[in-house]
Design an enzyme around this catalytic site. Sequence first.
Site, PDB file in Angstrom:
ATOM      1  CB  SER A   1      47.281  32.814  15.216  1.00  0.00           C
ATOM      2  OG  SER A   1      48.054  32.328  14.361  1.00  0.00           O
TER       3      SER A   1
ATOM      4  NE  ARG B   1      48.595  39.654   4.688  1.00  0.00           N
ATOM      5  CZ  ARG B   1      47.997  39.565   6.175  1.00  0.00           C
ATOM      6  NH1 ARG B   1      48.644  38.871   6.981  1.00  0.00           N
ATOM      7  NH2 ARG B   1      46.803  39.997   6.224  1.00  0.00           N
TER       8      ARG B   1
ATOM      9  CG  ASP C   1      43.644  26.450  11.791  1.00  0.00           C
ATOM     10  OD1 ASP C   1      44.596  26.519  11.004  1.00  0.00           O
ATOM     11  OD2 ASP C   1      43.702  27.243  12.758  1.00  0.00           O
TER      12      ASP C   1
ATOM     13  CG  HIS D   1      44.968  30.060  11.059  1.00  0.00           C
ATOM     14  ND1 HIS D   1      44.680  29.644  12.527  1.00  0.00           N
ATOM     15  CD2 HIS D   1      45.915  31.199  11.265  1.00  0.00           C
ATOM     16  CE1 HIS D   1      45.749  30.249  13.252  1.00  0.00           C
ATOM     17  NE2 HIS D   1      46.124  31.147  12.531  1.00  0.00           N
ATOM     18  CG  ASP D   2      41.901  34.530   7.637  1.00  0.00           C
ATOM     19  OD1 ASP D   2      42.749  34.889   8.543  1.00  0.00           O
ATOM     20  OD2 ASP D   2      41.779  35.030   6.603  1.00  0.00           O
TER      21      ASP D   2
END
Lengths: 209, 392
Positions: free
Chosen positions: B161, B231, B327, B360-361
Amino acid sequence: MMMHESQRKSIRVDLQIIANMIEPGTRVLDVGCGSGTLLDYLVHFKQVDGRGIELSTEGVNACVSNGLSVIQGDANIDLKDYPDQAFDYVVLSQTLQAMNNPKAALEQLLRIGRHAIVSFPNFAHWRVRYHLGLRGRMPVSENLPYQWYETPNIHFCTIKDFAVLCKEMGIKVERSMSLDHEGSAIRRVDLTPFLANLFGEQAVFLLKG
Amino acid sequence: MATTTNNNTPQTEATIPGLQVCLAREEPVRLDCGIDLKNINVAYQTYGQLNESKSNAILICHALTGDHFVADVHPVTGKPGWWSELVGPGKTIDTDRFFVICSNILGGCMGTTGPKEINSETGKPWGLDFPGVTIADMVRVQARLIDHLGIDKLFAVLGGSMGGMQVLEWAAKFSDRVFAAIPIATEARHSAQNIAFHEVGRQAIMADPDWCGGDYLSHDIRPHRGLAVARMTAHITYLSQSALHRKFGRKLQERDVVSYGFDADFQVESYLRHQGITFVDRFDANSYLYTTRAMDYFDLAGDYDGALANAFRDTKTRFCVFSFTSDWLFPTKASREIVRALNAVAANVSFAEIESDKGHDAFLLHEPEFFRLMAGFIDGAAELHGLPRRED
């Protein structure tokens, strides 16, 4: 994780023929490198600076986890990204017949590489002729294991066809061999073109643009 | 390793353990915005031993909300380090073989100089007086840290990232100092969609009255609500639709029927609220503004006449690029652009798209195929770099 030395030494004969055409210490791009057998051999026994392109995830994973520099990509699309004459050899092993535009692919190979090494199944082998000519069926064999409706091989050619195309395109054939699938009965195509085209199950051509 | 304690370290939060050094004491770092920054505190962690020839160093670059606690228990949350699955003795990034370094980024909030630290000239927290920073600035400071550690050339630089952006920056600007580069789930320029998501997060923070125009530290309050919303929004972008569905579906939170109110009826709401609330304990709102901005500004090709390939011309660095199928924040397409640019200069590059439904995690999670490929690439590169093999 690394490949065993004994595994490395016994690569398929057609791959061995390709490997023999490559000078040590050169830059090599293997297009459609599969699980990296040839590339691994070349890197370790010919000290080449080797790269690969492979479509299948399994192939890429096998290569990268074995320390080879391989990208997941489609040779039909990605070859154009490489600069002119970036490699000494570009290898296209048993893949030409599966490409969308083999002629354009050949042009790309010789643009990217000083030499191209192309191997392909020969559609004029006597067993193919027998299947087609006498039995009236599309050939299915150990070398060509797919039924017509599921085959990835969309552009079959014969050894003669390929030689004609090279001539048309002004490509110099530096070496050309035919062989059966076990790798025996190796013939020089230039010396015995008729026999090579009849008895060769596959061919390996070393080309120069 | 000499560790410099700095008198300017603020005590606004609990003192953070780990190594810290004050860099750029003499020679300031010229930031992209034109400002010269001196006396930059850098908080960092190291794992493993630097070998005699100083050839086994791996720099890990952390992501937007990460920090330098890669492989040890986090001092604020008490949770394992964010990449402890990957980094450690005998692991993929084997700290028995490699000397692993990770520093908190410039503009961060875990000990490195950033908006919440004290500006020595005013004696007050920087707040919005802190200069705008870029990915390149973060890397400049990391390079000073590597100098400080006496390392000429890093064996590898890796990160996902925003960490991946730093990897690309390292490979472009300090190519002679990077033997192998592993940019993961990243992009060479921040997309309009990603800038848009960041803007939502920033607006949430700035809309919180407790933000006080950025000066909340002087008022001894924190814009917790705004930062939590930022967040929550961001967290959605880190997951995939299928991962969210698999984890929560439409399941209700500790109830059998809906409340017809705005309490957290659904488990997914409760989960997001939890993510938001716990985040504010460990992150600074202004740091979030600065860091998201640095990502927005990232456009590596911009430094090279718009042609990304020029960033890597004549590079000797070996690259291994990773993306993940689900992602959508940093999609495979973005990784392919990097690969295409590397191919265009005939760089040595590997690229794999890893099958995962975790969004994405995924780069932070234990994805066996990802780890296996990474191990293969690192082992192959280590052999070429003259480092000893992994012991079986």
